[in-house]
Design a protein around this motif. Structure first.
Motif, PDB file in Angstrom:
ATOM      1  N   THR A   2      33.733  40.039  39.342  1.00  0.00           N
ATOM      2  CA  THR A   2      33.416  39.495  40.647  1.00  0.00           C
ATOM      3  C   THR A   2      31.972  39.821  40.999  1.00  0.00           C
ATOM      4  OG1 THR A   2      35.698  39.783  41.363  1.00  0.00           O
ATOM      5  CG2 THR A   2      34.033  39.506  43.075  1.00  0.00           C
ATOM      6  N   PRO A  47      43.183  28.017  43.678  1.00  0.00           N
ATOM      7  CA  PRO A  47      43.671  29.341  43.261  1.00  0.00           C
ATOM      8  C   PRO A  47      42.583  30.243  42.693  1.00  0.00           C
ATOM      9  CG  PRO A  47      45.223  27.648  42.589  1.00  0.00           C
ATOM     10  CD  PRO A  47      44.023  26.920  43.126  1.00  0.00           C
ATOM     11  N   ALA A  48      41.688  29.696  41.861  1.00  0.00           N
ATOM     12  CA  ALA A  48      40.618  30.525  41.287  1.00  0.00           C
ATOM     13  C   ALA A  48      39.661  31.001  42.370  1.00  0.00           C
ATOM     14  CB  ALA A  48      39.870  29.747  40.207  1.00  0.00           C
ATOM     15  N   TRP A  50      40.442  31.482  45.565  1.00  0.00           N
ATOM     16  CA  TRP A  50      41.157  32.511  46.333  1.00  0.00           C
ATOM     17  C   TRP A  50      41.142  33.842  45.597  1.00  0.00           C
ATOM     18  CZ3 TRP A  50      42.833  33.701  50.947  1.00  0.00           C
ATOM     19  CH2 TRP A  50      43.808  34.694  51.104  1.00  0.00           C
ATOM     20  N   ALA A  51      41.330  33.811  44.292  1.00  0.00           N
ATOM     21  CA  ALA A  51      41.310  35.053  43.507  1.00  0.00           C
ATOM     22  C   ALA A  51      39.953  35.722  43.583  1.00  0.00           C
ATOM     23  CB  ALA A  51      41.684  34.757  42.049  1.00  0.00           C
ATOM     24  N   GLU A  52      38.886  34.936  43.506  1.00  0.00           N
ATOM     25  CA  GLU A  52      37.538  35.512  43.581  1.00  0.00           C
ATOM     26  C   GLU A  52      37.266  36.087  44.968  1.00  0.00           C
ATOM     27  OE1 GLU A  52      34.925  35.856  41.286  1.00  0.00           O
ATOM     28  OE2 GLU A  52      36.523  35.483  39.849  1.00  0.00           O
ATOM     29  N   THR A  54      39.486  37.281  47.180  1.00  0.00           N
ATOM     30  CA  THR A  54      40.250  38.514  47.397  1.00  0.00           C
ATOM     31  C   THR A  54      39.762  39.638  46.488  1.00  0.00           C
ATOM     32  OG1 THR A  54      41.957  37.691  45.879  1.00  0.00           O
ATOM     33  CG2 THR A  54      42.289  37.303  48.233  1.00  0.00           C
ATOM     34  N   ASP A  55      39.375  39.298  45.249  1.00  0.00           N
ATOM     35  CA  ASP A  55      38.822  40.325  44.362  1.00  0.00           C
ATOM     36  C   ASP A  55      37.506  40.869  44.906  1.00  0.00           C
ATOM     37  OD1 ASP A  55      40.965  39.959  42.698  1.00  0.00           O
ATOM     38  OD2 ASP A  55      39.843  38.912  41.126  1.00  0.00           O
TER      39      ASP A  55
END
Length: 366
Positions: A2, A47-48, A50-52, A54-55
């Motif tokens: 990240t 989704p990708a 959102w993952a970035e 939150t990470d």
């Protein structure tokens, strides 16, 4: 890994990817406040992405559940897309200017095919050939409309009021209305001393209004069922008529930002930079050169589509993808509208689709 950048003074940026887009990512800014972190924009609903997001928060020792609020610079899906999910996870409020909230509301309330119908009519009116419009009609007929971005964007629950400080405990963040890229675009002036004591008046979250190496798209504001086309909006709504002049709005907004004298700009794409006034001068010069070039092209009557075909882009017209051509012709029409407002160009009576030509006596016009 990240990618997180610390800007000092309780401000960080997170690189949140935009799927299948040459821009690559949105810079979501995190602002520490006495009531918890506040996000400036959120990124694309994917989704990708959102993952970035939150990470990135995790890398700062935060959880999305701790987010106190979300401030949106403008309604585009690479900025507002994840706002609803952030609110679902955290209970955070979402703030946006009233003009862009109206766009979000109209989009949510319109049947999805309305947007393809509108775009097909609009392209026909500006002279697009039938072979360009045909794929839109085919998508409409096949029902491939549910994947259009922004159809179910979250409705904000707070209004950003231009000129006022946002209700952020322990911070001074003032909203500046900068229409042009969208009717309700705002920049956010952090009226605090720069953490590195750079000379100037604080920092500016500039969204897409002021970017270090890109001229943002300036198109037209028309939307399906836009009530402002036929009626005057109430003064409190701060909405601009869709028959207005978005390029003129943008140029006026640029000049206001240039006079702020900020020490540093924190944009939503690319990277942070200083010398906002210098960048403003570059963009004003760019648009003046473009307007001058368009007037030369309009020595012969042209439709907005024909004008877009002849304008200089970052690649030859034949290599510009279908969707990008729609953006290009929208920008061409916005520039023509500005020339008409200035009295430097005029529509040719009786033409359908309408053509425009340089005015014969622009010096005599208002």
């Amino acid at each position: 890994m990240t990618q997180v950048t610390e800007h000092g003074g309780g401000v960080w940026s997170l690189r949140v990817p935009i799927p299948d887009n040459p821009l690559g990512h949105t810079l979501v800014h995190v602002l520490d406040t006495d009531r918890g972190p506040v996000l400036v924009d959120t990124g694309w609903d994917d989704p990708a992405s959102w993952a970035e997001l939150t990470d990135g928060l995790t890398a700062l020792g935060l959880s999305v559940r701790e987010v106190h609020g979300v401030v949106i610079t403008h309604h585009h899906p690479d900025h507002h897309g994840l706002s609803g999910r952030v609110r679902e996870e955290s209970g955070a409020w979402i703030a946006m200017h009233a003009a862009d909230t109206a766009v979000v509301r109209r989009t949510r309330e319109s049947e999805p095919g309305t947007w393809l119908d509108y775009l097909a009519r609009k392209l026909a009116a500006v002279g697009a050939p039938e072979e360009h419009i045909a794929p839109l009609r085919a998508a409409r007929a096949s029902g491939r409309t549910r994947t259009l971005p922004g159809l179910r964007s979250a409705l904000p629950d707070r209004e950003i009021v231009p000129g006022e400080l946002l209700d952020l405990a322990g911070r001074r963040l003032r909203a500046i209305w900068t229409p042009g890229h969208t009717p309700g675009h705002v920049c956010l002036h952090l009226e605090e001393e720069h953490p590195s004591r750079l000379p100037g008046r604080g920092r500016l979250f500039s969204g897409d209004h002021l970017l270090p190496g890109i001229s943002p798209h300036i198109g037209l504001y028309e939307d399906p069922d836009d009530a402002t086309e036929t009626t005057d909006p109430p003064p409190s709504s701060r909405l601009r008529s869709s028959r207005g002049d978005p390029l003129g709005d943008y140029l006026d907004s640029l000049e206001r930002i240039g006079r702020l004298g900020v020490a540093e700009v924190l944009p939503a794409h690319q990277h942070a930079f200083a010398d906002a006034a210098g960048r403003v001068r570059e963009l004003l010069g760019h648009h003046e050169e473009r307007l001058t070039g368009l007037l030369a092209l309009l020595a012969t009557p042209l439709t907005p589509w024909q004008l877009a075909e002849r304008m200089e882009w970052n690649r030859p017209w034949e290599q510009i993808p279908h969707g990008s051509r729609n953006i290009a012709v929208s920008e061409a029409e916005a520039h023509v509208r500005h020339l008409v407002k200035l009295g430097r160009a005029e529509p040719v009576a009786g033409t359908d689709p309408v053509t425009y030509v340089a005015a014969r006596d622009p010096g005599l016009r208002p």
